[in-house]
Write an enzyme that holds these catalytic residues in place. Structure first.
Site, short mmCIF file in Angstrom:
data_model
loop_
_atom_site.label_atom_id
_atom_site.label_comp_id
_atom_site.label_asym_id
_atom_site.label_seq_id
_atom_site.Cartn_x
_atom_site.Cartn_y
_atom_site.Cartn_z
N GLU A 301 0.94 -0.91 -0.18
CA GLU A 301 -0.17 0.32 -0.26
C GLU A 301 1.11 1.19 -0.12
OE1 GLU A 301 -3.22 -0.25 -0.25
OE2 GLU A 301 -3.66 -1.76 -0.09
N ARG A 305 0.76 3.49 -3.14
CA ARG A 305 0.37 4.98 -3.17
C ARG A 305 1.20 6.40 -2.73
NH1 ARG A 305 -5.21 3.94 0.75
NH2 ARG A 305 -5.95 1.78 0.32
N ASP A 434 -5.51 -9.87 -8.08
CA ASP A 434 -5.46 -8.75 -9.28
C ASP A 434 -4.54 -8.46 -10.21
OD1 ASP A 434 -5.51 -7.60 -7.11
OD2 ASP A 434 -6.98 -6.47 -7.67
N GLU A 569 -12.21 1.09 -9.94
CA GLU A 569 -11.82 -0.14 -11.60
C GLU A 569 -12.75 -0.11 -12.65
OE1 GLU A 569 -10.14 -1.20 -7.46
OE2 GLU A 569 -12.03 -0.79 -8.15
N THR A 658 -0.61 0.83 -10.13
CA THR A 658 -2.68 -0.32 -10.09
C THR A 658 -2.87 1.30 -9.20
OG1 THR A 658 -3.98 -1.68 -8.69
CG2 THR A 658 -1.74 -1.03 -8.08
#
Length: 671
Positions: A301, A305, A434, A569, A658
């Site tokens: 994360e 980010r 994913d 998404e 992502t």
């Protein structure tokens, strides 16, 4: 007495105090009162009754004549009205009453969410109704974007509804159309997406997807900017410097204590041209952001980010501040890779320089360890320090050779001690797996399409998805991606899987098999249906699909899965699909989603909230949390979806991580 009264025609004319009486043609001047007293009671009553009748008839006649004169005057004024008087109430808006100066009628526009208000139909089409301009209100011009936005005050969040009709219809003999005004852009009411048409109206005629004008696109971009400003206002007022906003309680949530919302939003503000907001965020990064903290952070994360946000903002702005912060953070994350297997731990203490797995296991999820490569590789390229790239490339090499895959599909977990897959037999494109598939393709693109192992793994994985996970519903043949658990198929699909249409389309854009685009289009339709079939028009976190046609339902949502976290998404894939196909339906689908976010998740005091129940529009049950990715991803992809700027983050020059942070594609090495 009655005969005498009817025989004499009596007229009374009051002048001063005298009475002129005409009696059988003879004229005598007498006192009015004296002559009145000489009349009998019956005569006086008859005279009064006649006078009252004349008064009533006079009043009725005057009212009828006055109404005719007024209607005639209105028609004459309308027909004689000059072109100057037909100018629109708002600057920059073409008249809806006829062709513009080029002889072309203005294109229709679709408004944002106007709630449940309907647009009533005017009863008399030949007498148009005007909306008078509000001269006492300041009208803000459209702020054209990046990076040259000129910000002149706040833009209201209120949508204005006006009713207007076209004079042109009177000449053509057609039925006038209801008009809606939003920010000065005129549209036909039957092209408005909210509220939806009735079932009968849908059966009568399904209007084609509108040909959206440039003016509409600018209004939609401004609507996205408004959404960002509203979210930013709530964060700034109640959570400044903290990780996340809690908009209902007007407080904040802390995860790592790194100001996640600020850093995640930096490149979004730059792309949208929000200079004032970007400047205050940059000042916080410069003055307040410190990674020298005794705090455990999640490697994945924090990388996607914070590290990704700093790197992308450096590329967009050219400001060395952001690269310096990225270098500092990257070095502090390196202890995560000090494991026996070189598969990184999930958690790092960026102040102490130590790392460890979660308390309950020695495993890391596959998505976590294989979705940090874009950022670390780019950090090495910028700093000329190979260590960042080397550690993440080692992970990919190990996974490439690892046994236990199922036609390219990987299990969800990997052990940091042994370096082997764990919890084998479960295959999904949802949570914990994913972005492994996403980063296979994007690393290959980032590196100039030279790393063949990455491409091979991606192609094999997509073939495995098609072979084992793709199914269709029984009722309406919706294509979806399910899960495999120990050779047993489950028709369960996370909203997270809606990244796949965009990834497939990106692959086809880079010369991968064309049938990938067919699958992308089919999955995009399914992701859209996950929104439209819910009462709020927003998707649940998880959907189950009905493989049988017995009850006619395609999508089943379990009570524990009805929440919506403002995820990006579907909007992300809509952006890719529109970029590559230019099919306007993808913009319309995105516009509907944005309106529903505004309708069901927008908090009046500032910010947006995730909700618990997408099936209940009357009570969606706010969860009191605004994730940083709503500003970092969701609103960014909305903006890019609606933007017509060809060079705005070209997908031939940038690849998105992502978390929607754009990083440059490296030049191909000379052959």
């Amino acid at each position: 007495m009655y005969q005498s009264a009817t025989k004499d025609f009596i007229a009374l004319t009051l002048t001063d105090q005298n009475c002129h009486i005409y009696n059988n043609g003879k004229h005598r001047k007498q006192s009015c009162w004296r002559k009145w007293k000489q009349l009998s009671r019956l005569q006086r009553s008859l005279i009064l009754a006649l006078l009252a009748l004349l008064l009533i008839l006079g009043l009725l006649s005057f009212s009828h004549v006055s109404m005719q004169r007024r209607e005639f005057s209105n028609k004459e004024d309308w027909l004689g009205m000059s072109d100057d008087l037909l100018k629109p109430a708002f600057p920059g808006v073409k008249s809806v009453f006829g062709p513009n100066e080029e002889g072309k009628a203005p294109a229709p526009v679709v408004r944002p969410n106007l709630g449940s208000d309907s647009v009533p139909e005017l009863k008399e089409p030949n007498v148009p109704a005007f909306q008078k301009p509000h001269t006492n209100k300041k009208i803000f011009p459209n702020k054209r974007g990046p990076p040259s936005l000129q910000k002149n005050g706040n833009v209201s969040d209120t949508f204005v509804v006006a009713r207007q009709e076209e004079d042109k219809e009177e000449e053509d003999g057609e039925k006038p159309k209801k008009m809606v005004s939003w920010r000065g852009a005129m549209i036909e009411a039957d092209q408005v997406t909210e509220p939806p048409p009735s079932a009968n109206e849908k059966d009568d005629a399904a209007p084609p997807v509108p040909n959206v004008s440039v003016e509409t696109g600018m209004n939609r971009l401004e609507a996205v900017r408004d959404a960002f400003r509203h979210a930013w206002k709530g964060y700034k007022d109640y959570a400044w410097g903290h990780d996340e906003l809690k908009p209902i309680s007007k407080s904040f949530g802390e995860w790592f204590g790194l100001g996640l919302t600020i850093i995640d939003s930096l490149d979004t503000m730059w792309i949208m041209g929000l200079k004032e907001e970007f400047a205050e965020a940059k000042q916080w990064v410069e003055k307040e952001l410190s990674f020298n903290q005794n705090v455990d952070v999640n490697l994945f994360e924090t990388t996607i980010r914070v590290l990704g946000g700093l790197l992308s903002t450096y590329h967009l702005s050219g400001d060395q501040l952001f690269l310096n912060k990225a270098k500092d953070l990257g070095a502090r994350l390196m202890p995560a890779f000090k494991t026996p297997s070189k598969i990184p731990f999930s958690d790092v203490n960026i102040g102490k320089g130590t790392a460890h797995p979660p308390r309950w296991t020695s495993d890391s999820s596959m998505a976590e360890v294989t979705s940090i490569q874009l950022e670390f590789r780019e950090l090495s390229r910028l700093t000329q320090d190979p260590m960042f790239k080397e550690v993440v490339d080692e992970v990919m090499k190990k996974v490439h050779k690892l046994p236990g895959k199922h036609d390219g599909l990987i299990p969800m977990f990997i052990n940091t001690n042994s370096g082997q897959f764990s919890h084998r037999g479960i295959y999904t494109l949802g949570a914990r797996a994913d972005s492994y598939y996403e980063y296979l393709l994007k690393q290959w693109i980032q590196g100039g399409k030279t790393e063949d192992e990455l491409l091979e793994d991606y192609i094999e994985a997509i073939n495995g998805v098609k072979k084992h996970l793709v199914r269709q519903t029984g009722a309406h043949k919706l294509t979806f991606v399910g899960e495999l658990s120990h050779n047993r198929f489950s028709p369960k699909m996370d909203h997270l899987v809606c990244f796949l249409p965009g990834t497939l389309a990106l692959g086809v854009h880079n010369d991968l098999p064309g049938d990938h685009m067919d699958l992308a289009a089919a999955l995009m339709e399914t992701c859209h249906q996950m929104y439209t079939q819910m009462g709020t028009g927003l998707s649940p976190e998880i959907a189950h699909f009905n493989l049988h046609a017995t009850d006619g339902h395609d999508i089943i949502v379990k009570p524990a899965d009805t929440h919506n976290l403002l995820r990006p998404e579907t909007v992300e894939s809509l952006f890719y699909m529109y970029r590559f196909t230019k099919d306007p339906k993808y913009r319309e689908w995105g516009w509907e989603i944005l309106q529903n976010f505004n309708k069901y998740t927008k908090v009046s005091g500032g910010g947006y909230t995730s909700i618990n129940n997408v099936r209940d529009p009357e009570n969606p049950e706010p969860r009191d949390k605004m994730e940083s990715f709503f500003l970092g991803e969701t609103l960014k992809y909305f903006y890019l979806l609606f933007s017509d700027e060809k060079d705005l983050l070209s997908l031939d020059k940038y690849v998105f991580n992502t978390e929607a942070h754009p990083l440059p594609i490296w030049p191909s090495p000379p052959k």
